[in-house]
Scaffold this active site. Structure first.
Site, short mmCIF file in Angstrom:
data_model
loop_
_atom_site.label_atom_id
_atom_site.label_comp_id
_atom_site.label_asym_id
_atom_site.label_seq_id
_atom_site.Cartn_x
_atom_site.Cartn_y
_atom_site.Cartn_z
CB CYS A 198 -0.98 -0.03 1.17
SG CYS A 198 -2.39 1.09 0.95
CD GLU A 203 -1.90 -6.16 5.66
OE1 GLU A 203 -2.02 -4.95 5.88
OE2 GLU A 203 -1.47 -6.62 4.58
CG HIS A 210 -3.91 -3.43 3.33
ND1 HIS A 210 -2.87 -3.02 4.14
CD2 HIS A 210 -4.46 -2.29 2.82
CE1 HIS A 210 -2.81 -1.70 4.14
NE2 HIS A 210 -3.76 -1.23 3.34
#
Length: 509
Positions: A79, A169, A167
């Site tokens: 990001c 994660e 993202h």
């Protein structure tokens, strides 16, 4: 311990989730602020740049010094990190036509790319940015796109540098963990050797070398963290570990004696100190949550110090600090700010002059439990819900009195015992009751009542960084509510907290 992966924090709410996902791959990682990069990078196999609420186009953009990282270590920029590499390396970042938050799908994936092995076209990813990369950096090669984001992923030719605008994660990125594994294991070739057995072996050896024949004092709380820390230290230094279990008068009902007996049964050298009256006296009239926390911390240190002085030649203070404690309590210059003082970090006065040893400070809560199982600690003790250091004081909103503590202990006992009796306790990460500073009108028999209101809280989580409220069965909630009102004098209304973290915290104070 080998620090295999370095994660640089730019203030994103998701940085800790990156660490969690990396740890799930049995890879050790550590988070550092973007402006405090370790000088010795030889112990790292890869670096990850996290996201940020800042824009690379603004005057207050966060600038990491990547001179010893870029092109020298495998690098994954997420990001803000991806936008930073583009903006300052010959590319262009501009404001998006629409702010891109939420789910998106990869509509293009470059063929035969190791980063996207076992990732299918249309894989869902999670976006959270208001800028987009309009032009790739020098030597940039596009790897993936979504419907709205042309340069969703890219790599730098001639380097082991990868960048993504989403993202991986976050749970909503369905193949995010696979992408992280592809980068760390297949591209960066990071060893997957961070296991509970390896941690115990390494930590016991490290503690033996560090502590030698020194005496260590440890404050036990009855919780998982301090218990696992105690057993680890006991394995390393045996009789030189002195444990002190202080009753602050704010523990759960009958908990002090039962937990003390458990500790003694484990062979720990432990002394129980009942200081409940002293704590409650010092807390009288205090309503402010921060003042409560600090008062409890101060009195605990005073009691603990008095007891520690009885032990001659103590050199070390051991603490059950774990990684989320450290993350939540450290204010990082620029992006991060302290939400509230944490009860497990800091507060040691200078006059104690003890060195600190924290064997669990790099572990998340679920990792602590796995280490405890490896150490042979009883499953019931390891399965105990997290309980705050200040105890019931931060579950009594407003001032604290012995009468309020008694009411909350009784309510809490009904709730926790009910969860156990109905087979729900192990399905909940943390549960408890909160005594609210309001009274409500009720009717009992033929009489009007004006009594206390309590809230019940039950959440599911992995490490406490995020949490969702648990959908307990209505029939169970109805029974517990009736039991509390019928069995606990002074309560006539029960409510259930259905807030998640974020935006709410797990505890009310």
């Amino acid at each position: 311990m080998q620090h295999n992966v370095l994660i640089l924090d730019f203030g994103s709410q998701y940085t800790q989730l990156i660490a969690r996902r990396v740890r799930e791959l049995n890879i050790f990682c550590e988070i550092f602020p973007f402006d405090k990069i370790p000088t010795d990078l030889s112990i790292y196999k890869a670096v990850i740049l996290g996201g940020s609420p800042f824009s690379v186009r603004s005057e207050d953009a966060l600038h990491p010094d990547l001179s010893e990282i870029r092109g020298k270590l495998p690098l994954l920029a997420v990001c803000y990190g991806a936008q930073y590499l583009a903006h300052f390396s010959g590319g262009e970042v501009a404001a998006s036509n629409t702010r891109e938050y939420g789910r998106a799908n990869l509509t293009y994936i470059k063929e035969n790319e190791t980063f996207f092995e076992n990732v299918n076209l249309n894989s869902q990813v999670w976006m959270s940015h208001s800028d987009s990369i309009k032009k790739l950096p020098t030597n940039g090669i596009k790897l993936a796109s979504t419907q709205d984001v042309e340069n969703a992923a890219y790599k730098i030719e001639g380097e082991t540098t990868y960048a993504i605008q989403y993202h991986p994660e976050v749970f909503h990125s369905t193949d995010g963990k696979q992408m992280l594994e592809n980068f760390l294991v297949k591209i960066a070739q990071v060893p997957q050797n961070f296991t509970p057995n390896a941690f115990v072996s390494d930590m016991v050896a490290e503690l033996k070398e560090k502590l030698q024949d020194d005496k260590v004092v440890l404050g036990l709380s009855g919780g998982v963290d301090s218990t696992v820390a105690a057993v680890l230290l006991h394995q390393a230094i045996g009789k030189n570990l002195y444990c002190i279990f202080v009753n602050n008068g704010l523990l759960r009902k009958n908990e002090f004696q039962s937990v003390l007996d458990q500790y003694k049964g484990m062979g720990l050298n432990v002394k129980g100190v009942d200081a409940g009256d002293r704590f409650l006296s010092e807390l009288a009239g205090i309503s402010d949550p921060e003042t409560k926390r600090k008062t409890i911390g101060r009195v605990f240190i005073e009691v603990f110090d008095d007891e520690s002085k009885i032990i001659e030649n103590v050199k070390w203070l051991a603490q059950g600090t774990i990684y989320p404690d450290v993350i939540e309590s450290v204010s990082v210059k620029g992006p991060s700010a302290t939400i509230k003082s944490h009860h497990n970090v800091g507060g040691l006065p200078d006059y104690m002059k003890l060195q600190i040893v924290e064997p669990l400070r790099m572990l998340f809560k679920d990792e602590v439990r796995r280490v405890g199982a490896t150490l042979g600690i009883d499953a019931e003790l390891l399965g105990r819900h997290p309980f705050p250091g200040p105890g019931l004081s931060i579950r009594i909103l407003g001032d604290i009195t012995p009468e309020k503590v008694q009411i909350l202990q009784d309510v809490d006992a009904v709730f926790i015992n009910g969860l156990k009796e109905h087979g729900l306790y192990d399905k909940v990460w943390q549960a408890g009751a909160i005594l609210l500073p309001v009274n409500s009108v009720g009717v009992m028999g033929d009489e009007r009542t004006y009594e206390k209101v309590v809230a019940l809280r039950a959440v599911e989580s992995t490490d406490g960084m995020t949490a969702d409220w648990v959908h307990l069965p209505y029939e169970f909630l109805m029974k517990i509510s009736n039991d509390i009102i019928n069995k606990v004098k002074g309560v006539n209304r029960v409510v259930y907290d259905i807030s998640s973290k974020p935006p709410a915290t797990i505890e009310w104070e």
